[in-house]
Design a protein around this motif. Structure first.
Motif, PDB file in Angstrom:
ATOM      1  N   CYS A   1       0.848  -1.194   0.000  1.00  0.00           N
ATOM      2  CA  CYS A   1       0.000   0.000   0.000  1.00  0.00           C
ATOM      3  C   CYS A   1       0.882   1.242   0.000  1.00  0.00           C
ATOM      4  CB  CYS A   1      -0.924   0.006   1.223  1.00  0.00           C
ATOM      5  SG  CYS A   1      -1.908   1.513   1.324  1.00  0.00           S
TER       6      CYS A   1
ATOM      7  N   GLY B   1      -0.238   4.069   0.418  1.00  0.00           N
ATOM      8  CA  GLY B   1      -0.831   4.991   1.388  1.00  0.00           C
ATOM      9  C   GLY B   1      -0.243   4.800   2.773  1.00  0.00           C
TER      10      GLY B   1
ATOM     11  N   CYS C   1      -5.423  -0.185   5.614  1.00  0.00           N
ATOM     12  CA  CYS C   1      -6.042   1.136   5.779  1.00  0.00           C
ATOM     13  C   CYS C   1      -7.311   1.295   4.949  1.00  0.00           C
ATOM     14  CB  CYS C   1      -5.041   2.249   5.454  1.00  0.00           C
ATOM     15  SG  CYS C   1      -4.617   2.383   3.700  1.00  0.00           S
TER      16      CYS C   1
ATOM     17  N   ARG D   1      -7.754   1.981   1.847  1.00  0.00           N
ATOM     18  CA  ARG D   1      -7.764   2.899   0.694  1.00  0.00           C
ATOM     19  C   ARG D   1      -7.712   2.128  -0.614  1.00  0.00           C
ATOM     20  NH1 ARG D   1      -3.392   7.494   1.266  1.00  0.00           N
ATOM     21  NH2 ARG D   1      -4.199   8.054  -0.785  1.00  0.00           N
TER      22      ARG D   1
END
Ligand code: OAD
Length: 247
Positions: free
Chosen positions: A128, A130, A150, A152
């Motif tokens: 990820c 993010g 998370c 996202r």
């Protein structure tokens, strides 16, 4: 127990640390294409399109498709005699051992290697962008997948170290290279840094350096010894020698 004389100092075999670096050539005989073909393309693509953060931002769909194909292809290949010989070396070597691979395939671990660093990442992991976390991933990955940590969407990518990014495990690798007495490179063109510089670090601490490759490389002159031939032949022979009477 065998003894090794390093710089006039006798060392027991249990103190001899060995570092092995592998590249695409070790998986070639399993059926995985190496990177640097004569046409300079990687499976028909330019490196910057499929192996750079900029390429991913430009066309994430293309990059996902590219790695999805490679990931799916892992089901059709198996470890070869060179991978297996390195497992034997790890199990029977009495000193410290570290296997560093530039390969993103899973053939070393499927063969049974345990002390292993995937410095360029792994096809079978997602990352990820993010939150920075990574996790195991076996199927196809796409722009619609969400981060399992998370949540996202749109920031999940293959966990591959692309050009301009920092390889994984560098502290551990540099530590081992700074202590090693033997450094062996298998099936790598020695054209991508920092891995291409490992032989110089090993030489600086006085290590024996051995290059195993089917052909001469631009890095061959940096090694003290060369074993020329197919990885499935030269690696088992070298392992036999390392584990045998020489020590
Ligand atoms: P390359 O494709 O650059 O080099 C493969 C090497 O393996 C060449 O030197 C060949 O001569 C040798 N070779 C081929 N078949 C062999 C065999 N059967 N036995 C022994 N040697 C053989 O691959 P790498 O050096 O691994 O990075 O490339 C390094 C990095 O460049 C890769 O990890 C990848 C790429 O960009 C990332 O994806 C981040």
């Amino acid at each position: 127990m065998g003894w090794l004389s390093v710089g006039g100092v006798g060392m027991s075999e249990s103190e001899v640390e060995i570092v092995i670096l592998t590249g695409a050539g070790i998986s070639a005989e399993s059926g995985i294409a190496t990177f640097r073909g004569a046409d300079g393309l990687w499976e028909g693509h330019r490196f910057e399109d499929v192996a750079s953060p900029e390429g991913f931002r430009r066309d994430p769909g293309l990059v996902h498709r590219f790695y999805n194909l490679r990931r799916a292809g892992l089901g059709e290949v198996a470890p070869n005699a060179a991978h297996l010989a390195l497992v034997r070396l790890e199990r029977e070597w009495r000193g410290r051992f570290l296997l560093v691979t530039q390969n993103v395939d899973d053939l070393h671990e499927r063969a049974g290697s345990e002390r292993l660093v995937h410095m360029h990442g792994e096809l079978k992991k997602a990352l990820c962008e993010g939150c920075g976390k990574s996790w195991e991933w076996v199927g196809d990955l796409g722009t619609g997948d969400a981060c399992v940590y998370c949540g996202r969407v749109g920031v999940v990518r293959p966990d591959i170290v692309w050009f301009g990014e920092i390889p994984y495990g560098m502290d551990e690798i540099l530590g081992a290279l700074g202590r090693c007495r033997i450094f062996v490179s298998v099936g790598t063109s020695g054209s991508v840094y920092p891995a291409a510089g490992f032989v110089d670090l090993a030489r600086r601490v006085g290590a024996r350096t051995v290059e195993c490759n089917v052909a001469e490389t631009s890095a061959s002159g940096n090694f003290g010894e060369r074993r020329t031939g197919l990885a499935t032949e030269v690696v088992p022979a070298l392992v036999e020698e390392l584990l045998g009477s020489a020590w």
